[in-house]
Design an enzyme around this catalytic site. Structure first.
Site, PDB file in Angstrom:
ATOM      1  N   ASP A 134     -45.747 -34.079 -58.809  1.00 26.42           N
ATOM      2  CA  ASP A 134     -45.001 -33.833 -59.822  1.00 26.42           C
ATOM      3  C   ASP A 134     -45.657 -34.213 -61.216  1.00 26.42           C
ATOM      4  O   ASP A 134     -46.847 -33.868 -61.188  1.00 26.42           O
ATOM      5  CB  ASP A 134     -43.873 -35.212 -59.906  1.00 26.42           C
ATOM      6  CG  ASP A 134     -44.726 -36.684 -60.173  1.00 26.42           C
ATOM      7  OD1 ASP A 134     -45.855 -36.309 -60.182  1.00 26.42           O
ATOM      8  OD2 ASP A 134     -43.797 -37.663 -59.969  1.00 26.42           O
ATOM      9  N   HIS A 147     -47.788 -30.678 -51.086  1.00 31.74           N
ATOM     10  CA  HIS A 147     -46.713 -30.863 -52.053  1.00 31.74           C
ATOM     11  C   HIS A 147     -47.037 -30.946 -53.223  1.00 31.74           C
ATOM     12  O   HIS A 147     -47.800 -31.987 -53.650  1.00 31.74           O
ATOM     13  CB  HIS A 147     -45.803 -32.000 -51.470  1.00 31.74           C
ATOM     14  CG  HIS A 147     -44.514 -32.436 -52.268  1.00 31.74           C
ATOM     15  ND1 HIS A 147     -43.320 -31.892 -52.212  1.00 31.74           N
ATOM     16  CD2 HIS A 147     -44.295 -32.938 -53.422  1.00 31.74           C
ATOM     17  CE1 HIS A 147     -42.568 -32.110 -52.961  1.00 31.74           C
ATOM     18  NE2 HIS A 147     -43.128 -32.967 -53.788  1.00 31.74           N
ATOM     19  N   ASP A 166     -48.107 -29.605 -42.100  1.00 26.44           N
ATOM     20  CA  ASP A 166     -48.646 -28.747 -43.514  1.00 26.44           C
ATOM     21  C   ASP A 166     -47.413 -27.949 -44.081  1.00 26.44           C
ATOM     22  O   ASP A 166     -47.501 -26.738 -43.866  1.00 26.44           O
ATOM     23  CB  ASP A 166     -49.794 -27.876 -43.045  1.00 26.44           C
ATOM     24  CG  ASP A 166     -50.496 -27.308 -44.488  1.00 26.44           C
ATOM     25  OD1 ASP A 166     -50.123 -27.710 -45.584  1.00 26.44           O
ATOM     26  OD2 ASP A 166     -50.987 -26.149 -44.226  1.00 26.44           O
ATOM     27  N   GLU A 226     -48.482 -34.619 -49.396  1.00 24.45           N
ATOM     28  CA  GLU A 226     -48.487 -34.668 -50.817  1.00 24.45           C
ATOM     29  C   GLU A 226     -50.299 -34.751 -51.306  1.00 24.45           C
ATOM     30  O   GLU A 226     -51.068 -35.316 -50.323  1.00 24.45           O
ATOM     31  CB  GLU A 226     -48.023 -36.001 -51.479  1.00 24.45           C
ATOM     32  CG  GLU A 226     -47.828 -36.082 -53.156  1.00 24.45           C
ATOM     33  CD  GLU A 226     -47.173 -37.152 -53.396  1.00 24.45           C
ATOM     34  OE1 GLU A 226     -46.261 -37.160 -54.466  1.00 24.45           O
ATOM     35  OE2 GLU A 226     -47.161 -38.247 -52.886  1.00 24.45           O
TER      36      GLU A 226
END
Length: 864
Positions: free
Chosen positions: A339, A671, A722, A731
């Site tokens: 993020d 991610h 993956d 992540e």
């Protein structure tokens, strides 16, 4: 961790990874008017679309410049979904500008619980999409949505033949593990251990053969059956070819007709990984453009969160309602993970480990500070006379200090725990396109002590390069320490997880210990010494280096122990010995784990409980082992580090390198918001040197949609996929790449020159002659290499509280404990075989040992 609230419970089928029966009886059609023969109804669209039927297809003009996929939706509501039922959703679509459809089956209103969430690329030709999923919850009136926003260009999107039927055969995920012969897919150091693992049901030993790149036999032997590996539930053998030392590329291992991935045997294997692992931090800088000349066109991007629309910016950020009534400039720093959040407790350990990578280069006998020096790494500040790794660390340190509550406020000196978007953003999302309001969250004791520790380390490392910045760091550190003492139990709210991770921590004695250790090492003040010695954690190996994994963002005492054990300080000889014993006892534990396991990794949690970010736990145990090797020179510790690298780079149950760009079968769909090629082909895969989180036994319970569908029932070390949607296993974060950078640097030093103990081209003889309140020191520096050195600079750290006074035959500088000697006009050149003698007096309140490591122009010297 910070992406945990992004999606609730979705499931998907990745083509080529699932098995399904062809004879399943389909259920009734759940979609009304899926062929649009009756017009548009009951389909709906967001207000920025005007869909219409054209040539039997539903088409709409999608506007440019929307921020999120869900800003533009075509959908149908009131679709009944039954928990436990398996469904197949299919449709055909095309787009004049290729895009990625976020295909969703979810609740129509908050909390938007999701039972299907996939990313489906659609091109200019008609694309057929088919997804099979099993519903996790009942949804009597679900919404089927095709989310098509988030694109920078306008496009015409057309849709047809939408169908949703129950009765589908539930997909069975079978991971592709490739060859059963598992090796380090990057390779092995010539004089290091070389071992691998074979998955086989054979009870008797099998013959293995190492083939060179030209097909010739390089080595042969027999495997050792190990039975069932509890981490993977695979029956395995191990094999060892340590005796093979010939450098070369294209080696393979063959066993029983199976062939491993190719690998190399070379001394410079890890040079690129050191650089790439450190470049990760520049890639993830906030508040500055990422330049193509440093990272390539594929990874270049505009500055994020600088207040240019649609960004709200980080230069004037308010608090979350109810937290404070002021605003702060908290620009800069690193984006934490997938993020756009910035978290002090993750940033603190990360920047500390980067600084420790550099500090190790000053203290460890075999480390090379030149590889981290000015002009060596990919940072825009290169050429400024400061080691590049410190330039990178400064970007985060400056942000951490901005997070401190200003003087005059009720919690002055405390540090805000985190700063991130008010609401979660979707994937993909480049930082400069993030439209969310940024918010400061409440201060915490843990965050405050992270700043105290990291800034104290900053104060001693930056003093030789920028005294003003070093002083600023020390003031911030001491202020934070005092604030934490006043507010010792301000804990982060475990429910504060909207828009960013919580990073809650209900035990901060470890942060107090770490901060005290760093402040004592930097200042020598007895207040901090007593805080260290009186801590219940001091000397407790089980607490700081536990069998389940010792160092993490929530368990930081080990960072303080490593500093005390390696950096010269005012500890007595007895106190130093105790601390170093703590390190070696922890390292003994991890070395034993490595020796005992079929896959060789120094990580064996109780019950095979592989945690979120297990690969970082492996690496942090490797940091302890590497430090023990630096302190003792014992090969067993370095061997365990190298076996840990083998695991991360392919010798594991999934036969996968967890580091992007390294190995034949590497993770590449981690991610991440803007490294999101799997969701949007116009975006790149993660940059080389990015570490995937790794197997996570709690992935299913975490709400990870991909893990819930694909990994149910997985063996602990197999609980990884993956896929960009699997945020609990895949992540990438700053605090996972930081120990990777430390270990890559250690391994590159170990392999320098093709041996585990690289040849040195300088020798230092350090002779100390004590007197009442100090000593006289003479130093002889000899060039043992084959080339002249001109000019030369010798650096070392002085133990204790020694201060230089009278000097001769060299130009000296002292910044804290860092000392440098450089030539005068008449001894500027040091010819091969020649030596230069110089000396100084030191004043010291108590006897101190001699320095342990010397570096000539950043390269380690041997001791004479």
């Amino acid at each position: 961790m910070s992406a945990a609230a992004l999606l609730c419970a979705a499931a998907l089928t990745v083509p080529g990874t699932a098995l399904a029966a062809d004879d399943a009886e389909p259920g009734p059609e759940q979609i009304a008017n899926g062929d649009f023969a009756a017009g548009v109804a009951p389909w709906w669209a967001t207000a920025n679309l005007t869909p219409a039927v054209s040539d039997g297809r539903l088409c709409a003009e999608v506007p440019a410049g929307t921020a999120n996929a869900w800003d533009v939706i075509i959908g149908q509501n009131d679709v009944p979904i039954v928990a436990g039922e398996s469904y197949e959703l299919s449709y055909s679509a095309s787009s004049t500008v290729p895009l990625t459809v976020q295909t969703r089956v979810q609740e129509a209103a908050e909390p938007y619980t999701t039972v299907l969430a996939t990313a489906d690329p659609v091109g200019t030709e008609v694309t057929e999409v088919s997804r099979t999923f099993t519903a996790s919850v009942d949804q009597p009136a679900a919404s089927v949505q095709l989310q098509i926003g988030g694109g920078e260009r306008a496009t015409t999107f057309c849709l047809d033949d939408v169908s949703l039927r129950g009765g589908a055969e539930p997909p069975v995920y079978v991971p592709d593990t490739g060859s059963p012969v598992r090796v380090n897919q990057v390779g092995y150091l010539p004089r290091g251990p070389k071992s691998g693992t074979l998955v086989s049901d054979a009870d008797a030993p099998l013959t293995w053969t190492v083939k060179a790149g030209d097909g010739s036999t390089a080595a042969t032997g027999e495997t050792v059956p190990q039975g069932e590996d509890p981490s993977s539930l695979q029956r395995v053998h191990t094999f060892d070819f340590t005796g093979l030392t010939a450098a070369g590329d294209g080696y393979t291992v063959e066993v029983d007709g199976e062939v491993s991935e190719p690998f190399s045997i070379r001394g410079d294997l890890y040079d690129g990984l050191r650089s790439d692992a450190l470049a990760y931090f520049y890639h993830n800088r906030s508040g500055t453009p990422i330049e193509a000349d440093l990272v390539g066109e594929e990874y270049a991007r505009p500055a994020g969160h600088i207040g240019v629309a649609p960004n709200k910016g980080d230069t004037d950020v308010p608090c979350k309602p109810g937290v404070c009534d002021y605003r702060l400039d908290v620009s800069g720093g690193w984006y934490d993970a997938g993020d756009h959040g910035k978290y002090v407790v993750n940033g603190g350990i990360s920047v500390a480990q980067l600084m420790s990578t550099y500090e190790r280069a000053l203290t460890a006998p075999d480390a090379e500070s030149a590889e981290l020096g000015d002009g060596e790494l990919r940072v825009p500040e290169r050429g400024n006379g400061v080691p590049d790794i410190l330039d990178e660390a400064r970007w985060e340190l400056d942000f951490l200090m901005k997070m401190q509550v200003p003087a005059g406020e009720p919690l002055a000196g405390m540090v805000h725990h985190k700063m991130h978007d008010a609401e979660w953003t979707g994937l993909p999302m480049k930082p400069h396109l993030d439209p969310q309001q940024r918010e400061l969250h409440a201060p915490s004791t843990a965050a405050t002590l992270n700043l105290a520790a990291a800034a104290a380390q900053c104060a001693r490392l930056y003093a030789p390069f920028d005294a003003a910045f070093a002083d600023r760091c020390l003031r911030a550190s001491e202020t934070a320490w005092e604030a934490a003492k006043r507010h010792p139990d301000m804990l982060a709210d475990p429910n504060d997880g909207t828009g960013g991770g919580t990073y809650s921590d209900n035990e901060v004695s470890d942060e107090f210990y770490w901060a005290a250790a760093e402040l004592f090492t930097t200042t020598g003040e007895d207040t901090y010494r007593q805080a260290v010695l009186s801590s219940a954690l001091h000397g407790d190996v089980d607490a700081v280096f536990s069998a389940n994994g010792g160092i993490s963002w929530g368990s930081t005492a080990g960072l303080g122990v490593l500093t005390l054990a390696t950096v010269p300080s005012a500890l007595t000889a007895e106190q130093l010995a105790q601390v170093r014993t703590t390190v070696t006892k922890g390292a003994d534990r991890y070395a034993a784990q490595s020796r005992d396991q079929a896959y060789g990794l120094p990580y064996a949690p109780a019950g095979e409980d592989y945690v979120w970010g297990s690969n970082s736990a492996v690496l942090n145990n490797m940091v302890v082992l590497a430090t023990a090797h630096d302190l003792t020179g014992k090969a067993a510790y370095q061997d365990a580090v190298l076996r840990g690298a083998d695991y991360l780079l392919g010798r594991n149950p999934l036969n996968r390198s967890y580091v992007t760009g390294y190995g034949e079968r590497d993770s590449e769909n981690q991610h991440h918001r803007f490294w999101a090629h799997q969701n949007d082909p116009s975006l790149p895969h993660p940059a080389p040197g990015s570490l995937a989180g790794g197997p996570n036994l709690t992935a299913i319970a975490s709400g990870d949609p991909v893990a819930a569908e694909k990994l149910t029932g997985c063996a602990p070390a197999m609980c990884y996929i993956d896929d960009i949607g699997s945020w609990s296993t895949n992540e990438i974060t700053v605090n996972w790449n930081a120990p990777l950078a430390f270990i890559a640097s250690y391994l590159d030093d170990a392999g320098d020159g093709g041996t585990v103990a690289p040849a040195r081209t300088c020798e230092v003889t350090y002779s100390s002659h004590p007197w009442n309140s100090g000593s006289t020191v003479t130093v002889r520096l000899r060039n043992t290499g084959s080339e002249a050195v001109s000019p030369w600079s010798l650096t070392w750290l002085l133990p204790g509280e020694q201060k230089l006074s009278h000097t001769w035959s060299a130009e000296f500088g002292q910044h804290g404990r860092t000392v440098s000697a450089s030539p005068l006009s008449w001894n500027r050149t040091l010819a091969p075989g020649a030596a230069v003698d110089f000396g100084f007096n030191v004043a010291a309140p108590a006897p101190a040992p001699d320095p342990g490591a010397f570096k000539l122009n950043g390269r380690a010297c041997s001791s004479g």
